[in-house]
Structures are given as structure tokens and as C-alpha cells.
Design a protein around this motif. Structure first.
Motif, PDB file in Angstrom:
ATOM      1  N   PRO A  10       4.278 -54.286 -37.036  1.00  0.00           N
ATOM      2  CA  PRO A  10       5.252 -54.455 -38.116  1.00  0.00           C
ATOM      3  C   PRO A  10       4.594 -55.063 -39.357  1.00  0.00           C
ATOM      4  CG  PRO A  10       5.540 -56.164 -36.465  1.00  0.00           C
ATOM      5  CD  PRO A  10       4.451 -55.258 -35.967  1.00  0.00           C
ATOM      6  N   PHE A  11       4.986 -54.553 -40.525  1.00  0.00           N
ATOM      7  CA  PHE A  11       4.457 -55.107 -41.767  1.00  0.00           C
ATOM      8  C   PHE A  11       5.424 -54.805 -42.906  1.00  0.00           C
ATOM      9  CE2 PHE A  11       3.050 -50.773 -41.892  1.00  0.00           C
ATOM     10  CZ  PHE A  11       2.956 -50.421 -43.231  1.00  0.00           C
ATOM     11  N   SER A  12       5.273 -55.584 -43.955  1.00  0.00           N
ATOM     12  CA  SER A  12       6.087 -55.403 -45.153  1.00  0.00           C
ATOM     13  C   SER A  12       5.172 -54.953 -46.274  1.00  0.00           C
ATOM     14  CB  SER A  12       6.760 -56.729 -45.517  1.00  0.00           C
ATOM     15  OG  SER A  12       7.531 -56.576 -46.677  1.00  0.00           O
ATOM     16  N   PHE A  13       5.605 -53.899 -46.985  1.00  0.00           N
ATOM     17  CA  PHE A  13       4.805 -53.368 -48.083  1.00  0.00           C
ATOM     18  C   PHE A  13       5.738 -52.925 -49.191  1.00  0.00           C
ATOM     19  CE2 PHE A  13       2.412 -49.910 -50.177  1.00  0.00           C
ATOM     20  CZ  PHE A  13       1.301 -50.634 -50.572  1.00  0.00           C
ATOM     21  N   LYS A  14       5.517 -53.475 -50.379  1.00  0.00           N
ATOM     22  CA  LYS A  14       6.347 -53.183 -51.543  1.00  0.00           C
ATOM     23  C   LYS A  14       7.831 -53.433 -51.264  1.00  0.00           C
ATOM     24  CE  LYS A  14       3.294 -49.822 -53.717  1.00  0.00           C
ATOM     25  NZ  LYS A  14       3.165 -48.460 -54.228  1.00  0.00           N
ATOM     26  N   GLY A  15       8.092 -54.535 -50.568  1.00  0.00           N
ATOM     27  CA  GLY A  15       9.469 -54.922 -50.276  1.00  0.00           C
ATOM     28  C   GLY A  15      10.138 -54.104 -49.193  1.00  0.00           C
ATOM     29  N   GLU A  16       9.392 -53.244 -48.535  1.00  0.00           N
ATOM     30  CA  GLU A  16       9.949 -52.385 -47.487  1.00  0.00           C
ATOM     31  C   GLU A  16       9.371 -52.791 -46.135  1.00  0.00           C
ATOM     32  OE1 GLU A  16       9.641 -47.722 -46.706  1.00  0.00           O
ATOM     33  OE2 GLU A  16      10.197 -48.237 -48.763  1.00  0.00           O
ATOM     34  N   GLU A  17      10.250 -52.961 -45.154  1.00  0.00           N
ATOM     35  CA  GLU A  17       9.811 -53.317 -43.805  1.00  0.00           C
ATOM     36  C   GLU A  17       9.444 -52.043 -43.046  1.00  0.00           C
ATOM     37  OE1 GLU A  17       9.402 -56.478 -42.705  1.00  0.00           O
ATOM     38  OE2 GLU A  17      10.002 -57.083 -44.715  1.00  0.00           O
ATOM     39  N   ASN A  18       8.283 -52.065 -42.404  1.00  0.00           N
ATOM     40  CA  ASN A  18       7.803 -50.920 -41.637  1.00  0.00           C
ATOM     41  C   ASN A  18       7.460 -51.363 -40.220  1.00  0.00           C
ATOM     42  OD1 ASN A  18       7.347 -48.800 -43.886  1.00  0.00           O
ATOM     43  ND2 ASN A  18       6.401 -50.657 -44.687  1.00  0.00           N
ATOM     44  N   THR A  19       7.693 -50.492 -39.266  1.00  0.00           N
ATOM     45  CA  THR A  19       7.351 -50.794 -37.879  1.00  0.00           C
ATOM     46  C   THR A  19       6.682 -49.579 -37.224  1.00  0.00           C
ATOM     47  OG1 THR A  19       9.582 -50.171 -37.188  1.00  0.00           O
ATOM     48  CG2 THR A  19       9.160 -52.531 -37.515  1.00  0.00           C
ATOM     49  N   PRO A  20       5.517 -49.183 -37.715  1.00  0.00           N
ATOM     50  CA  PRO A  20       4.838 -48.049 -37.097  1.00  0.00           C
ATOM     51  C   PRO A  20       4.394 -48.409 -35.680  1.00  0.00           C
ATOM     52  CG  PRO A  20       3.390 -49.110 -38.658  1.00  0.00           C
ATOM     53  CD  PRO A  20       4.741 -49.768 -38.797  1.00  0.00           C
ATOM     54  N   TYR A  21       4.371 -47.403 -34.825  1.00  0.00           N
ATOM     55  CA  TYR A  21       3.984 -47.648 -33.432  1.00  0.00           C
ATOM     56  C   TYR A  21       3.307 -46.415 -32.847  1.00  0.00           C
ATOM     57  CZ  TYR A  21       7.762 -44.651 -31.866  1.00  0.00           C
ATOM     58  OH  TYR A  21       8.568 -43.562 -31.631  1.00  0.00           O
ATOM     59  N   ALA A  22       2.715 -46.608 -31.702  1.00  0.00           N
ATOM     60  CA  ALA A  22       2.140 -45.514 -30.928  1.00  0.00           C
ATOM     61  C   ALA A  22       2.271 -45.875 -29.453  1.00  0.00           C
ATOM     62  CB  ALA A  22       0.681 -45.290 -31.294  1.00  0.00           C
ATOM     63  N   ILE A  23       2.376 -44.868 -28.623  1.00  0.00           N
ATOM     64  CA  ILE A  23       2.399 -45.056 -27.169  1.00  0.00           C
ATOM     65  C   ILE A  23       0.983 -44.769 -26.668  1.00  0.00           C
ATOM     66  CG2 ILE A  23       3.395 -44.338 -24.967  1.00  0.00           C
ATOM     67  CD1 ILE A  23       5.425 -45.637 -26.884  1.00  0.00           C
ATOM     68  N   ILE A  24       0.435 -45.708 -25.930  1.00  0.00           N
ATOM     69  CA  ILE A  24      -0.931 -45.572 -25.422  1.00  0.00           C
ATOM     70  C   ILE A  24      -0.886 -45.208 -23.941  1.00  0.00           C
ATOM     71  CG2 ILE A  24      -3.127 -46.751 -25.032  1.00  0.00           C
ATOM     72  CD1 ILE A  24      -2.288 -48.697 -27.261  1.00  0.00           C
ATOM     73  N   ASP A  25      -1.538 -44.119 -23.591  1.00  0.00           N
ATOM     74  CA  ASP A  25      -1.731 -43.745 -22.189  1.00  0.00           C
ATOM     75  C   ASP A  25      -2.941 -44.555 -21.705  1.00  0.00           C
ATOM     76  OD1 ASP A  25      -2.485 -42.651 -19.754  1.00  0.00           O
ATOM     77  OD2 ASP A  25      -2.244 -40.575 -20.410  1.00  0.00           O
ATOM     78  N   LEU A  26      -2.679 -45.650 -21.024  1.00  0.00           N
ATOM     79  CA  LEU A  26      -3.740 -46.584 -20.649  1.00  0.00           C
ATOM     80  C   LEU A  26      -4.750 -45.989 -19.679  1.00  0.00           C
ATOM     81  CD1 LEU A  26      -1.512 -49.744 -20.373  1.00  0.00           C
ATOM     82  CD2 LEU A  26      -3.315 -49.366 -22.064  1.00  0.00           C
ATOM     83  N   ASP A  27      -4.306 -45.116 -18.785  1.00  0.00           N
ATOM     84  CA  ASP A  27      -5.232 -44.510 -17.830  1.00  0.00           C
ATOM     85  C   ASP A  27      -6.289 -43.694 -18.569  1.00  0.00           C
ATOM     86  OD1 ASP A  27      -3.793 -45.578 -15.627  1.00  0.00           O
ATOM     87  OD2 ASP A  27      -2.346 -43.949 -15.823  1.00  0.00           O
ATOM     88  N   HIS A  28      -5.867 -42.946 -19.554  1.00  0.00           N
ATOM     89  CA  HIS A  28      -6.797 -42.164 -20.370  1.00  0.00           C
ATOM     90  C   HIS A  28      -7.588 -43.083 -21.303  1.00  0.00           C
ATOM     91  CE1 HIS A  28      -8.345 -38.856 -22.749  1.00  0.00           C
ATOM     92  NE2 HIS A  28      -7.922 -39.476 -23.834  1.00  0.00           N
ATOM     93  N   TYR A  29      -6.924 -44.048 -21.858  1.00  0.00           N
ATOM     94  CA  TYR A  29      -7.507 -44.938 -22.851  1.00  0.00           C
ATOM     95  C   TYR A  29      -8.692 -45.737 -22.316  1.00  0.00           C
ATOM     96  CZ  TYR A  29      -7.563 -48.105 -26.843  1.00  0.00           C
ATOM     97  OH  TYR A  29      -7.931 -48.807 -27.951  1.00  0.00           O
ATOM     98  N   ILE A  30      -8.545 -46.307 -21.108  1.00  0.00           N
ATOM     99  CA  ILE A  30      -9.618 -47.162 -20.590  1.00  0.00           C
ATOM    100  C   ILE A  30     -10.857 -46.352 -20.200  1.00  0.00           C
ATOM    101  CG2 ILE A  30      -8.096 -49.017 -19.857  1.00  0.00           C
ATOM    102  CD1 ILE A  30      -8.470 -48.044 -16.975  1.00  0.00           C
ATOM    103  N   LYS A  31     -10.699 -45.056 -20.017  1.00  0.00           N
ATOM    104  CA  LYS A  31     -11.864 -44.226 -19.714  1.00  0.00           C
ATOM    105  C   LYS A  31     -12.700 -43.976 -20.964  1.00  0.00           C
ATOM    106  CE  LYS A  31      -9.654 -41.860 -15.904  1.00  0.00           C
ATOM    107  NZ  LYS A  31      -9.089 -40.615 -15.428  1.00  0.00           N
TER     108      LYS A  31
END
Length: 133
Positions: A10-31
Motif C-alpha cells: 500500500p502507498f499514497s501517491f498524489k493524494g491517491e491511496e493505492n494497494t497493488p498486490y500480487a499472488i505468489i506461488d511459493l512452490d514455484h517461487y522458492i525454486k
């Protein structure tokens, strides 16, 4: 069940609140990755944030929050922080035990190493010794 976790920055930029996200597949990620710093790039890509913008700089300094774990990932989530090192260590241990169990089944006709603690320990020590050579 897959092991996944959601990273939100979450971050605020130019007075606008944003909550970008991503889903991480941990099994793939740790490899493929050793740290959660790479997860930041997933959020940036998914959000179409230009890497040469002020918005990117604000996002870069914002807190990374983790939530919505699936599988055993929930065991490593505490107060929106994720213990990737602990998760990775458990996955490596599980993979090792699967390999050792296959050896015990094929060579020794032992279907459950947990019922044969001495043999399990001997196989584990032989495995560790082989890794250090």
C-alpha cells in the motif's frame, strides 16, 4: 494444495491511496528465487508501474504486507510478515524425506521411515555427508 501468499504494497501517491498486490506461488517461487525482494517486481509488473517514475520510488519504500496464505504457508505468516527462509527450509526437508523414503521403500522394503527411526537417521546422515563432499 498449492502454497501461495498475497503480497500487498500500500502507498499514497498524489493524494491517491493505492494497494497493488500480487499472488505468489511459493512452490514455484522458492525454486527460482532466494528472497522476497523479487516479489516486489511481481507487484510492479502486475500494476503496470513505470520503473522510472516517482510512483515507483514511493512504492519501493513502502511496507510489504503479506496475507491470505494457502497450504502450509500460513504456518510462516506472522503479523503480515512472511518467513520465507523457514518455509523454504521446511520444503527442502520434506523433499529430502521423500527421496529418502523412496530409497527405503525400493532398497530396504521399508514403507514408513517414521517407524524406523534408526534407519531414517542413518539415511539422513548419509545424505548430509554426501552433500558435503
Amino acid at each position: 494444495m498449492k502454497n501461495t501468499i498475497r503480497i500487498t504494497i500500500p502507498f499514497s501517491f498524489k493524494g491517491e491511496e493505492n494497494t497493488p498486490y500480487a499472488i505468489i506461488d511459493l512452490d514455484h517461487y522458492i525454486k527460482n528465487n532466494d528472497c522476497l525482494g523479487h516479489a516486489f517486481n511481481l507487484v510492479v509488473q502486475k500494476s503496470n508501474i513505470d520503473r522510472y517514475s516517482y510512483e515507483y520510488e514511493v512504492l519501493e519504500t513502502s511496507p510489504k504486507l503479506f496475507s491470505n496464505p494457502t497450504g502450509i504457508a500460513g504456518d510462516f505468516l506472522t503479523d503480515q510478515n512472511f518467513d520465507l527462509k523457514g518455509f523454504k527450509q521446511l520444503q527442502v526437508e520434506r523433499a529430502t524425506l521423500q527421496k529418502l523414503q523412496a530409497i527405503a521403500s525400493n532398497v530396504l522394503n521399508i514403507d514408513d521411515l517414521d517407524n524406523n527411526k534408526d534407519i531414517k537417521q542413518a539415511l539422513m546422515e548419509a545424505y548430509e555427508a554426501g552433500k558435503s563432499i
